[in-house]
Design a protein around this motif. Structure first.
Motif, mmCIF file in Angstrom:
data_model
loop_
_atom_site.group_PDB
_atom_site.id
_atom_site.type_symbol
_atom_site.label_atom_id
_atom_site.label_comp_id
_atom_site.label_asym_id
_atom_site.label_seq_id
_atom_site.Cartn_x
_atom_site.Cartn_y
_atom_site.Cartn_z
ATOM 1 N N GLY A 150 -5.441 -15.022 8.581
ATOM 2 C CA GLY A 150 -4.223 -14.250 8.444
ATOM 3 C C GLY A 150 -4.328 -12.868 9.043
ATOM 4 N N SER A 151 -3.475 -11.992 8.593
ATOM 5 C CA SER A 151 -3.400 -10.636 9.128
ATOM 6 C C SER A 151 -4.676 -9.862 8.818
ATOM 7 C CB SER A 151 -2.201 -9.909 8.529
ATOM 8 O OG SER A 151 -2.167 -8.564 8.959
ATOM 9 N N VAL A 152 -5.021 -8.931 9.705
ATOM 10 C CA VAL A 152 -6.200 -8.095 9.491
ATOM 11 C C VAL A 152 -5.816 -6.674 9.093
ATOM 12 C CG1 VAL A 152 -7.710 -9.427 10.992
ATOM 13 C CG2 VAL A 152 -6.307 -7.606 11.974
ATOM 14 N N THR A 153 -4.530 -6.411 8.925
ATOM 15 C CA THR A 153 -4.064 -5.129 8.399
ATOM 16 C C THR A 153 -2.943 -5.395 7.403
ATOM 17 O OG1 THR A 153 -2.519 -4.886 10.253
ATOM 18 C CG2 THR A 153 -4.650 -3.779 10.455
ATOM 19 N N ALA A 154 -2.685 -4.417 6.558
ATOM 20 C CA ALA A 154 -1.658 -4.559 5.541
ATOM 21 C C ALA A 154 -0.282 -4.675 6.177
ATOM 22 C CB ALA A 154 -1.700 -3.373 4.586
ATOM 23 N N LEU A 155 0.634 -5.299 5.460
ATOM 24 C CA LEU A 155 1.999 -5.514 5.931
ATOM 25 C C LEU A 155 2.669 -4.178 6.253
ATOM 26 C CD1 LEU A 155 3.573 -8.246 6.111
ATOM 27 C CD2 LEU A 155 4.789 -7.519 4.053
ATOM 28 N N GLY A 156 3.278 -4.117 7.437
ATOM 29 C CA GLY A 156 4.024 -2.929 7.805
ATOM 30 C C GLY A 156 3.184 -1.770 8.288
ATOM 31 N N THR A 157 1.847 -1.944 8.350
ATOM 32 C CA THR A 157 0.992 -0.874 8.864
ATOM 33 C C THR A 157 0.611 -1.203 10.300
ATOM 34 O OG1 THR A 157 -1.026 -1.951 8.052
ATOM 35 C CG2 THR A 157 0.054 -0.381 6.585
ATOM 36 N N PRO A 158 0.213 -0.209 11.089
ATOM 37 C CA PRO A 158 -0.149 -0.476 12.477
ATOM 38 C C PRO A 158 -1.330 -1.432 12.573
ATOM 39 C CG PRO A 158 0.130 1.874 12.089
ATOM 40 C CD PRO A 158 0.145 1.218 10.753
ATOM 41 N N SER A 159 -1.369 -2.209 13.643
ATOM 42 C CA SER A 159 -2.488 -3.129 13.849
ATOM 43 C C SER A 159 -3.770 -2.363 14.154
ATOM 44 C CB SER A 159 -2.182 -4.098 14.997
ATOM 45 O OG SER A 159 -1.913 -3.378 16.192
ATOM 46 N N LEU A 160 -3.639 -1.105 14.533
ATOM 47 C CA LEU A 160 -4.787 -0.224 14.729
ATOM 48 C C LEU A 160 -4.730 0.837 13.632
ATOM 49 C CD1 LEU A 160 -4.470 0.253 18.581
ATOM 50 C CD2 LEU A 160 -6.156 -1.145 17.419
ATOM 51 N N GLY A 161 -5.467 0.613 12.566
ATOM 52 C CA GLY A 161 -5.430 1.568 11.469
ATOM 53 C C GLY A 161 -6.209 1.072 10.266
ATOM 54 N N CYS A 162 -6.261 1.909 9.225
ATOM 55 C CA CYS A 162 -7.008 1.511 8.025
ATOM 56 C C CYS A 162 -6.422 2.194 6.802
ATOM 57 C CB CYS A 162 -8.488 1.866 8.179
ATOM 58 S SG CYS A 162 -8.798 3.646 8.349
ATOM 59 N N LYS A 163 -5.107 2.252 6.704
ATOM 60 C CA LYS A 163 -4.462 3.029 5.655
ATOM 61 C C LYS A 163 -4.982 2.676 4.271
ATOM 62 C CE LYS A 163 -0.008 4.335 3.701
ATOM 63 N NZ LYS A 163 1.476 4.209 3.787
ATOM 64 N N PHE A 164 -5.079 1.394 3.953
ATOM 65 C CA PHE A 164 -5.516 0.994 2.615
ATOM 66 C C PHE A 164 -6.971 0.533 2.596
ATOM 67 C CE2 PHE A 164 -0.891 0.275 2.772
ATOM 68 C CZ PHE A 164 -0.506 1.175 1.785
ATOM 69 N N ALA A 165 -7.396 -0.116 3.666
ATOM 70 C CA ALA A 165 -8.771 -0.615 3.726
ATOM 71 C C ALA A 165 -9.794 0.512 3.699
ATOM 72 C CB ALA A 165 -8.968 -1.466 4.982
ATOM 73 N N GLN A 166 -9.361 1.748 3.952
ATOM 74 C CA GLN A 166 -10.292 2.875 3.906
ATOM 75 C C GLN A 166 -10.892 3.046 2.515
ATOM 76 O OE1 GLN A 166 -8.338 6.927 3.729
ATOM 77 N NE2 GLN A 166 -6.556 5.728 4.314
ATOM 78 N N ALA A 167 -10.286 2.455 1.501
ATOM 79 C CA ALA A 167 -10.787 2.590 0.136
ATOM 80 C C ALA A 167 -11.981 1.689 -0.142
ATOM 81 C CB ALA A 167 -9.668 2.276 -0.865
ATOM 82 N N ILE A 168 -12.281 0.764 0.762
ATOM 83 C CA ILE A 168 -13.419 -0.145 0.571
ATOM 84 C C ILE A 168 -14.657 0.471 1.206
ATOM 85 C CG2 ILE A 168 -14.325 -2.462 1.000
ATOM 86 C CD1 ILE A 168 -11.448 -3.432 1.236
ATOM 87 N N PRO A 169 -15.755 0.611 0.454
ATOM 88 C CA PRO A 169 -16.974 1.179 1.042
ATOM 89 C C PRO A 169 -17.488 0.315 2.183
ATOM 90 C CG PRO A 169 -17.130 1.049 -1.356
ATOM 91 C CD PRO A 169 -15.923 0.265 -0.954
ATOM 92 N N HIS A 170 -18.120 0.948 3.158
ATOM 93 C CA HIS A 170 -18.748 0.200 4.238
ATOM 94 C C HIS A 170 -20.180 -0.186 3.884
ATOM 95 C CE1 HIS A 170 -15.327 1.461 6.651
ATOM 96 N NE2 HIS A 170 -15.759 0.715 7.638
ATOM 97 N N GLY A 171 -20.804 0.578 3.004
ATOM 98 C CA GLY A 171 -22.206 0.348 2.686
ATOM 99 C C GLY A 171 -22.411 -0.565 1.500
#
Length: 904
Positions: free
Chosen positions: A593-614
């Protein structure tokens, strides 16, 4: 230091002149000793070519000692580190350490904690590995050359690398029944894999390698790792002989997107003539190149470190495009496995390139990192000649710098966290210095984009030719040298070298692809049809195992939809395929499915930024906490194979292997369903896929009997026990992650005509005891799947106990099991269900995803308020221990034995 020079004071604890003199005077490595090389890479496709080019060199002359991975650009950490391990194992170089990430951070006062990782550029570094994607958003997340393709090497990594046999010890002979000896190929996978908290960090690997002796660095990604090392280990600078860099554009003129001389007047040039190559962000920044743009401030530290730097910029790489003659010659010269691997990767890049300009004059693909590795090796072979004499590129010295902010300097507009809101700038930077201006916030930064549509004004990451106190003298490759053999079809000298090295058998491996049998599932479907929508967190995989264990007479899992904007990156879809293969269910379709949240740009991380990378975040989820490597290999995998019919620029070799999309899988399942046998949907992640389905399929509400949503936290007034779990956004106290990661999609789903049962965080917390569920699992029969689940849960439990700071939140993955258990047979759980009118809040990060009871405007939803937790633990453990519907192949080790057993 000049008035425009904002350098860290501690960077110059060792005088620049002494560093430069020591490094240049060292010349070649001591006679008889090879040059020690450390590669810092982002593991993009062209980085793989560069890595193999180095590994194919004669080790008595050039010895690759370590690899560090920058995971804030073209690849994601968990996928990248395992990819590197596969390549090193293939080349019989398992002794080379691989460093990635780290859970340290940078305090607000500029103090750099130990083992801080390269998950984010320096300007975004804090004490958490969750952060915004200021520069990384310029890189596409999905396919068509984006991170999904890079993480999987377009699907080749799974097909070619994991099962590799080395020619040194693999072939053995055994007598056949006739008495003759037959050759048997033993299939192996390297023993190294990512392991939580045990993965060497980039800073540790850099320190160990450089302290061991004089070392040359080759940087072919963003410079975060190296800059952090230079900032924290000033005394080891003298051990760095030279830094070779692929990146930047000094006097370059990008040929991409130019209109043909006789082209139509409607043609609009894109990057034509730009210094840089930011194909997604050139409208605001036509000056930067991707590697330098990934962390401009870090690049500044590297260039201004006082260590001799040789730069291979776009100026030179633009003069060595992949030509059709080179491609054809490469195709003819497939004498080694690594040559074949590189060629197939290059071919898939060509076949899936975003336009048809691969071979044209205005083309887009060049020999970037591999050319830089060739120039570096040639210069070192010539004794580190001060003028950079080498076989492949013409060189010159240029005075330059790296632009990190935009004029006017000293204007605090909220874009620059080094200065804004601080009485003392971070790292003691100069208040009106070169780092104090506007810093590009993203690809759509209004400051950067002129209203008249003219050339973008931001220069962040520009390797700019300057004079004066802020300049540094750098040896720069101007252009690629022509082939000295005029009879050759190859027009560049490096083309010959690259093919010669790739096909050389002096350092090579042999390989034969393993074949995986697809296990058909016996039995006829009589149960309730179910579609499982998951975001690939650890809890989702536990739920998947449970659904696959359920009797087909009860649950018939028809399809899996994958959310690529949740707790794992899209490439983790390969792990789903492995689980299905283990359970004998290769018949179940999987849709991405989609790799970004609904209605957000396909290049971005508006909500996913809350998930740690480490730790506790993406790197663990992408690798299933390191345990995914032990799963059997599925014959299915994510693949970029595609056809013109589905939007590809050209047909690939196997277009039928293309990755199905979530909506396609849904349509296939829904069209096969009957009116009497409606579909149940279980969602264990953001509701992006479901919102897209009901928006595009007007019959969805008629086909779906009920949706079971695991997520949310219902609040009626902010009571303490109604708190959420979005721990990285302190201002949002009442949201739950699945709702927070796409609040707009959640709002659409809860406003729809669907019948919904919500299993909120409050119910999940009632059944989130590691102790109880592990106790019940130990009492049941042992099956391959129960063993795997127990290993994963035990690991999560131990991490939570021993490293509570990093893993305090992992019990929420345990709570995600509740939906699968409830769906299979909720009557055994004695649930208490209440119907309440609720609504989803959207509009601000402090409220996004929160669920409120609203008697006037809310939609009535069945909410699981309570259940029998002891019954829950027993039901879960009992089904996992049931041997009636168990794994057909328990692990990769078992699969390997099957592959290595001669047919009878």
């Amino acid at each position: 230091m000049g008035g425009r020079k904002d350098l860290f004071l501690f960077t110059f604890l060792v005088p620049v002149s002494l560093i430069a003199a020591a490094a240049w005077n060292s010349g070649m490595a001591a006679e008889g000793k090879p040059r020690r090389i450390l590669l810092d890479t982002d593991m993009d496709t062209d980085d793989i070519f560069a890595l193999l080019y180095l590994l194919k060199q004669n080790r008595s002359h050039f010895d690759l000692k370590a690899v560090t991975i920058n995971a804030n650009a073209w690849s994601d950490a968990g996928h990248a580190v395992n990819h590197a391990y596969d390549i090193l194992y293939m080349m019989n170089r398992d002794e080379i350490p691989v460093g990635v990430g780290g859970d340290g951070g940078i305090l607000d006062d500029g103090t750099i904690l130990p083992d801080v990782g390269g998950y984010h550029p320096l300007i975004e570094q804090g004490t958490s590995t969750a952060s915004y994607c200021r520069y990384r958003q310029a890189i596409p997340i999905g396919g068509s050359g984006g991170r999904l393709d890079v993480d999987t090497n377009f699907g080749f990594r799974r097909r070619l690398l994991p099962q590799v046999c080395l020619n040194s010890s693999i072939i053995r002979r055994r007598p056949s029944r006739s008495g003759k000896k037959s050759t048997q190929v033993a299939w192996h996978q390297g023993k190294r894999r990512y392991v939580p908290l045990k993965q060497p960090t980039a800073q540790r690997v850099l320190a160990d390698a450089i302290s061991a002796g004089p070392t040359t660095l080759l940087a072919i990604g963003s410079h975060t790792n190296i800059a952090l090392f230079l900032m924290t280990h000033p005394r080891l600078k003298t051990n760095i002989e030279h830094i070779f860099i692929m990146g930047g554009g000094v006097r370059s003129s990008n040929p991409t997107g130019c209109c043909p001389v006789n082209g139509s007047s409607s043609c609009k040039p894109r990057q034509c003539g730009d210094h840089g190559n930011l194909f997604t962000a050139y409208a605001g920044n036509p000056y930067a190149e991707s590697n330098i743009f990934g962390d401009p401030f870090a690049a500044y530290q590297v260039f201004h470190s006082g260590i001799p730097v040789t730069l291979v910029p776009l100026d030179a790489t633009n003069t060595i495009p992949i030509t059709e003659n080179f491609f054809d010659e490469f195709e003819r010269r497939q004498g080694t496995f690594e040559a074949r691997y590189c060629f197939e990767s290059l071919k898939m890049t060509r076949d899936t390139w975003f336009d048809n300009q691969f071979y044209t004059v205005e083309q887009s693909y060049f020999m970037w990192d591999s050319f830089a590795s060739g120039v570096a090796v040639s210069i070192m072979r010539n004794g580190d000649d001060y003028d950079g004499e080498n076989e492949f590129a013409e060189m010159e010295f240029i005075n330059m710098t790296v632009v990190t902010s935009n004029e006017p300097y000293g204007v605090h507009d909220g874009s620059n966290p080094f200065f804004d809101g601080r009485s003392v700038p971070k790292f003691n930077l100069q208040k009106l210095g070169v780092h104090s201006g506007h810093v590009q916030t993203g690809i759509d930064d209004p400051f950067c984009i002129p209203e008249d549509g003219g050339r973008g004004r931001c220069e962040d990451g520009y390797t700019k030719e300057v004079t004066g106190p802020d300049s540094v003298r750098v040896l720069v490759a101007e252009r690629a040298k022509p082939n000295q053999d005029v009879r050759s079809p190859l027009n560049r000298e490096f083309f010959e070298s690259f093919l010669d090295v790739s096909t050389s058998e002096l350092v090579s491996v042999t390989n034969k692809l393993g074949s995986s049998d697809s296990f058909a599932h016996a039995g006829r479907s009589r149960g309730r049809p179910v579609v499982f929508d998951m975001d690939m967190s650890a809890g989702d995989f536990l739920a998947l195992f449970y659904l696959l264990k359920a009797p087909r007479e009860t649950i018939d899992l028809k399809g899996i939809l994958v959310n690529g904007n949740g707790w794992a990156n899209a490439a983790t879809i390969d792990v789903i395929y492995d689980v299905l293969h283990m359970m004998g269910r290769d018949d179940i379709p999987v849709g991405l499915g989609s790799v970004t949240a609904l209605g957000t740009p396909s290049l971005g991380c508006k909500f996913a930024q809350a998930i740690p990378h480490g730790s506790g975040g993406f790197i663990d989820s992408d690798t299933l906490f390191g345990l995914a490597r032990g799963l059997p290999r599925s014959p299915r995998r994510y693949t970029a194979e595609n056809s013109v019919e589905f939007g590809a620029p050209r047909d690939t070799d196997r277009p039928s292997l293309r990755q199905p999309l979530a909506l396609e899988v849904w349509r296939s399942v829904s069209e096969a369903s009957s009116p009497r046998n409606k579909i149940s949907v279980l969602t264990n992640g953001p509701l992006t896929n479901l919102a897209s389905i009901i928006a595009r399929d007007k019959n969805a509400a008629k086909i779906i009997e009920r949706v079971y949503i695991v997520g949310g936290q219902v609040s009626s007034g902010g009571v303490k026990n109604e708190t959420g779990n979005v721990f990285t956004v302190p201002t949002n106290k009442f949201a739950e992650f699945n709702m927070f990661l796409d609040p707009s999609a959640a709002k659409q789903v809860f406003r729809s005509d669907l019948s919904i049962t919500l299993l909120p965080l409050s119910a999940q917390r009632k059944v989130a005891s590691f102790k109880r569920i592990l106790e019940t699992l130990r009492l049941e029969e042992k099956t391959p799947e129960s063993n795997f689940v127990r290993r994963l849960l035990s690991l999560l439990h131990k991490l939570r106990q021993d490293e509570s700071k990093l893993y305090h939140h992992v019990d929420m993955f345990l709570g995600e099991l509740i939906g699968a258990v409830f769906l299979v047979d909720h009557s055994k759980l004695n649930p208490v269900i209440e119907t309440k009118p609720i609504k989803i809040l959207t509009g601000s990060m402090s409220e996004d995803g929160q669920i409120r009871v609203d008697e006037r405007h809310g939609k009535p939803v069945d909410i699981v308020d309570d259940l029998d937790s002891e019954a829950y633990y027993n039901v879960f453990a009992s089904l996992l221990g049931d041997k009636k519907q168990s794994a057909v192949i328990g692990s990769y080790e078992e699969q390997k034995k099957l592959w290595n057993t001669p047919p009878q």
